[in-house]
Scaffold this motif. Structure first.
Motif, PDB file in Angstrom:
ATOM      1  N   PHE A  63      52.958  30.615  31.892  1.00 34.89           N
ATOM      2  CA  PHE A  63      51.992  31.713  31.918  1.00 34.89           C
ATOM      3  C   PHE A  63      51.916  32.466  30.587  1.00 34.89           C
ATOM      4  O   PHE A  63      50.821  32.783  30.113  1.00 34.89           O
ATOM      5  N   LYS A  67      48.515  33.001  28.588  1.00 34.94           N
ATOM      6  CA  LYS A  67      48.033  34.361  28.295  1.00 34.94           C
ATOM      7  C   LYS A  67      47.759  34.519  26.803  1.00 34.94           C
ATOM      8  O   LYS A  67      46.724  35.060  26.393  1.00 34.94           O
ATOM      9  N   ASP A  71      44.105  35.108  25.137  1.00 34.63           N
ATOM     10  CA  ASP A  71      43.883  36.278  24.290  1.00 34.63           C
ATOM     11  C   ASP A  71      43.164  35.867  23.001  1.00 34.63           C
ATOM     12  O   ASP A  71      42.215  36.522  22.570  1.00 34.63           O
ATOM     13  N   TYR A  75      39.971  36.700  25.931  1.00 32.74           N
ATOM     14  CA  TYR A  75      40.228  37.182  27.292  1.00 32.74           C
ATOM     15  C   TYR A  75      41.439  38.111  27.266  1.00 32.74           C
ATOM     16  O   TYR A  75      42.469  37.770  26.695  1.00 32.74           O
ATOM     17  N   SER A  76      41.315  39.251  27.936  1.00 33.90           N
ATOM     18  CA  SER A  76      42.402  40.225  28.017  1.00 33.90           C
ATOM     19  C   SER A  76      42.994  40.209  29.417  1.00 33.90           C
ATOM     20  O   SER A  76      42.259  40.294  30.409  1.00 33.90           O
ATOM     21  N   HIS A  77      44.311  40.164  29.475  1.00 31.94           N
ATOM     22  CA  HIS A  77      45.016  40.176  30.754  1.00 31.94           C
ATOM     23  C   HIS A  77      44.940  41.573  31.362  1.00 31.94           C
ATOM     24  O   HIS A  77      45.243  42.558  30.704  1.00 31.94           O
ATOM     25  N   ASP A  80      47.631  41.547  38.024  1.00 25.72           N
ATOM     26  CA  ASP A  80      47.329  40.780  39.232  1.00 25.72           C
ATOM     27  C   ASP A  80      46.358  41.488  40.178  1.00 25.72           C
ATOM     28  O   ASP A  80      45.958  40.932  41.195  1.00 25.72           O
ATOM     29  N   GLU A  87      46.668  36.143  38.337  1.00 27.02           N
ATOM     30  CA  GLU A  87      46.529  37.068  37.211  1.00 27.02           C
ATOM     31  C   GLU A  87      45.071  37.064  36.740  1.00 27.02           C
ATOM     32  O   GLU A  87      44.498  36.006  36.492  1.00 27.02           O
ATOM     33  N   PHE A  89      41.820  38.157  34.220  1.00 30.68           N
ATOM     34  CA  PHE A  89      41.477  38.327  32.807  1.00 30.68           C
ATOM     35  C   PHE A  89      40.038  38.800  32.700  1.00 30.68           C
ATOM     36  O   PHE A  89      39.171  38.377  33.465  1.00 30.68           O
ATOM     37  N   TYR A 103      40.758  33.806  36.501  1.00 31.78           N
ATOM     38  CA  TYR A 103      42.091  34.047  37.042  1.00 31.78           C
ATOM     39  C   TYR A 103      43.007  32.900  36.644  1.00 31.78           C
ATOM     40  O   TYR A 103      42.576  31.758  36.533  1.00 31.78           O
TER      41      TYR A 103
END
Length: 171
Positions: A63, A67, A71, A75-77, A80, A87, A89, A103
């Motif tokens: 993960f 992530k 990024d 895409y920004s996390h 959840d 998770e 984004f 997700y």
């Protein structure tokens, strides 16, 4: 606040998903197990909000790398959002792609199992596809600016489908 708009199925949603998937596959090469088109736009014949839902299926051990690459892709996390094993984004400025929700799901996540079961059931069951379309249209008309009530209004039909699929409906 945006209006909730539910429209008839559009075959172009398949291409919209494929364009997003192609970008993700390239950026995440070697890190994912599958990239699944889920949600209502993945079910031919089902009315939907014209927003693609995507689950990137991974082993939870990768993960952090996923992530990081997402990024770099813009895409920004955002966490959840209260759903364990999934998770979310967000993104801005991807005007070349259809609007989408992204997700990342652990391969063993219950939420992933629910997404796939719902999609597959609706793809093969016209009676429930029509029933789900009808409730979505009704809720969009009743709550055009209230996503929470729109979602709550659909929940009984979704839970009924989960039960038919043998899934736990107490979550």
């Amino acid at each position: 606040m945006r209006n909730i708009v539910v429209v008839p199925y559009d075959i172009s949603w398949i291409d919209g998903f494929e364009q997003i998937k192609n970008e993700l596959e390239y950026a995440l090469s070697g890190l994912f197990l599958a990239i699944e088109h889920i949600g209502s736009t993945s079910v031919p014949g089902l009315y939907a909000k014209p927003i693609i839902d995507i689950d990137i299926v991974v082993e939870k051990t990768v993960f952090a790398k996923v992530k990081e690459r997402l990024d770099k892709l813009g895409y920004s996390h955002v966490g959840d959002l209260g759903i364990e094993g999934r998770e979310a984004f967000k993104y801005e400025g991807k005007h070349h792609l259809m609007e989408h929700h992204l997700y990342v799901c652990d391969k063993d996540a219950d939420e992933l199992k629910r997404h796939i079961a719902l999609r597959d059931f609706l793809r093969t069951n016209k009676e429930y596809r029509d029933k789900y379309s009808a409730i979505k249209i009704e809720m969009a008309q009743k709550y055009p600016n209230d996503i929470d009530n729109y979602l709550d209004g659909k929940q009984p039909v979704i839970l009924e489908i989960y039960e038919k699929c043998g899934l736990d409906t107490t979550y």
